[in-house]
Design a protein around this motif. Structure first.
Motif, PDB file in Angstrom:
ATOM      1  N   TYR A  17       1.298   6.574  -0.862  1.00 51.96           N
ATOM      2  CA  TYR A  17       2.374   7.573  -0.834  1.00 51.96           C
ATOM      3  C   TYR A  17       3.085   7.744  -2.175  1.00 51.96           C
ATOM      4  N   GLY A  18       2.716   6.931  -3.173  1.00 50.00           N
ATOM      5  CA  GLY A  18       3.351   7.036  -4.487  1.00 50.00           C
ATOM      6  C   GLY A  18       4.827   6.691  -4.454  1.00 50.00           C
ATOM      7  N   ILE A  19       5.185   5.801  -3.539  1.00 51.20           N
ATOM      8  CA  ILE A  19       6.595   5.483  -3.339  1.00 51.20           C
ATOM      9  C   ILE A  19       6.787   3.970  -3.357  1.00 51.20           C
ATOM     10  N   ASP A  20       7.889   3.557  -3.916  1.00 51.35           N
ATOM     11  CA  ASP A  20       8.274   2.151  -3.914  1.00 51.35           C
ATOM     12  C   ASP A  20       9.684   2.083  -3.348  1.00 51.35           C
ATOM     13  N   PHE A  21      10.125   0.898  -2.990  1.00 52.47           N
ATOM     14  CA  PHE A  21      11.432   0.730  -2.357  1.00 52.47           C
ATOM     15  C   PHE A  21      12.268  -0.269  -3.130  1.00 52.47           C
ATOM     16  N   ILE A  39      19.604  -1.346   3.000  1.00 50.35           N
ATOM     17  CA  ILE A  39      19.355   0.053   2.663  1.00 50.35           C
ATOM     18  C   ILE A  39      18.418   0.071   1.466  1.00 50.35           C
ATOM     19  N   TYR A  40      17.313   0.786   1.648  1.00 51.63           N
ATOM     20  CA  TYR A  40      16.337   0.973   0.583  1.00 51.63           C
ATOM     21  C   TYR A  40      16.522   2.353  -0.028  1.00 51.63           C
ATOM     22  N   ALA A  41      16.447   2.428  -1.343  1.00 48.33           N
ATOM     23  CA  ALA A  41      16.291   3.708  -2.027  1.00 48.33           C
ATOM     24  C   ALA A  41      14.807   3.856  -2.317  1.00 48.33           C
ATOM     25  N   CYS A  42      14.266   5.032  -2.058  1.00 47.40           N
ATOM     26  CA  CYS A  42      12.854   5.297  -2.296  1.00 47.40           C
ATOM     27  C   CYS A  42      12.691   5.863  -3.692  1.00 47.40           C
ATOM     28  N   PRO A  46       7.631  12.821   5.214  1.00 44.39           N
ATOM     29  CA  PRO A  46       7.692  12.871   6.677  1.00 44.39           C
ATOM     30  C   PRO A  46       6.517  12.156   7.360  1.00 44.39           C
ATOM     31  N   GLN A  47       5.335  12.180   6.733  1.00 43.21           N
ATOM     32  CA  GLN A  47       4.193  11.454   7.295  1.00 43.21           C
ATOM     33  C   GLN A  47       4.450   9.953   7.297  1.00 43.21           C
ATOM     34  N   LEU A  48       5.032   9.458   6.217  1.00 41.50           N
ATOM     35  CA  LEU A  48       5.370   8.038   6.138  1.00 41.50           C
ATOM     36  C   LEU A  48       6.422   7.694   7.186  1.00 41.50           C
ATOM     37  N   ALA A  49       7.442   8.521   7.312  1.00 46.07           N
ATOM     38  CA  ALA A  49       8.492   8.284   8.307  1.00 46.07           C
ATOM     39  C   ALA A  49       7.902   8.257   9.715  1.00 46.07           C
ATOM     40  N   ALA A  50       6.993   9.178  10.009  1.00 43.24           N
ATOM     41  CA  ALA A  50       6.365   9.218  11.334  1.00 43.24           C
ATOM     42  C   ALA A  50       5.503   7.976  11.564  1.00 43.24           C
ATOM     43  N   LEU A  51       4.729   7.590  10.550  1.00 41.18           N
ATOM     44  CA  LEU A  51       3.880   6.405  10.662  1.00 41.18           C
ATOM     45  C   LEU A  51       4.723   5.170  10.980  1.00 41.18           C
ATOM     46  N   GLU A  63       0.808  -1.220   0.000  1.00 40.21           N
ATOM     47  CA  GLU A  63       0.000   0.000   0.000  1.00 40.21           C
ATOM     48  C   GLU A  63       0.844   1.275   0.000  1.00 40.21           C
ATOM     49  N   SER A  64       2.133   1.153   0.185  1.00 42.32           N
ATOM     50  CA  SER A  64       2.978   2.356   0.133  1.00 42.32           C
ATOM     51  C   SER A  64       2.912   2.991  -1.254  1.00 42.32           C
ATOM     52  N   VAL A  65       2.703   2.184  -2.270  1.00 40.47           N
ATOM     53  CA  VAL A  65       2.603   2.707  -3.633  1.00 40.47           C
ATOM     54  C   VAL A  65       1.329   3.527  -3.788  1.00 40.47           C
ATOM     55  N   SER A  66       0.188   2.959  -3.388  1.00 40.71           N
ATOM     56  CA  SER A  66      -1.076   3.668  -3.591  1.00 40.71           C
ATOM     57  C   SER A  66      -1.248   4.851  -2.641  1.00 40.71           C
TER      58      SER A  66
END
Length: 143
Positions: free
Chosen positions: A60-64, A115-118, A131-136, A55-58
């Motif tokens: 936050y529009g981010i993949d790892f 180590i993940y690249a976003c 930052p919201q993702l990092a806090a979550l 669900e990080s893709v949908s």
């Protein structure tokens, strides 16, 4: 991560039982399977904070993408043992740094770093950690 990090310093752990297919004929876990264990624990880490990994893709529009991994082996895990995989994360810019340690009870088996690249899920370029993702995910800012 060459030294043992005390269990208390980790935010999360996941327990799994070593399956027969993960071990060699002597019943010892084949070394490449530790990366699978790391991945399982990180997936469960995401889930524990209410964000199933995909669900990080949908949301936050981010993949790892894994850009680095290292493992320091200390003692083997064996078929049918319960092991605990401990995870803690930090971030800086476009990277997430995962410190991981595996224990069998109080016995320290190995440690590792992923180590993940976003990456922007739409455009494919590198993308800073939201930052919201990092806090979550309770990721700390890397020193």
């Amino acid at each position: 991560m060459k030294n043992k990090i005390p269990k208390e310093e980790f935010e999360f752990h996941h327990t799994l039982r070593v399956r027969y297919a993960e071990s060699d004929p002597q019943g010892i876990v084949f070394n490449a399977n530790y990366l699978v264990y790391f991945d399982v624990a990180i997936t469960e880490y995401f889930r524990s904070f209410g964000l199933p990994y995909g669900e990080s893709v949908s949301k936050y529009g981010i993949d790892f993408h894994v850009v680095h991994c290292s493992i320091d082996y200390k003692s083997p895990a064996r078929f049918d043992e319960d092991i605990q995989i401990y995870v803690k994360g930090s971030y800086s810019g476009v990277k997430i740094f995962w410190d991981i340690a595996i224990f069998r009870g109080e016995s320290f088996l190995c440690s590792g770093v992923l180590i993940y690249a976003c990456v922007d899920a739409n455009g494919g370029g590198l993308k800073k950690i939201d930052p919201q993702l990092a806090a979550l995910l309770k990721l700390k800012v890397k020193d």
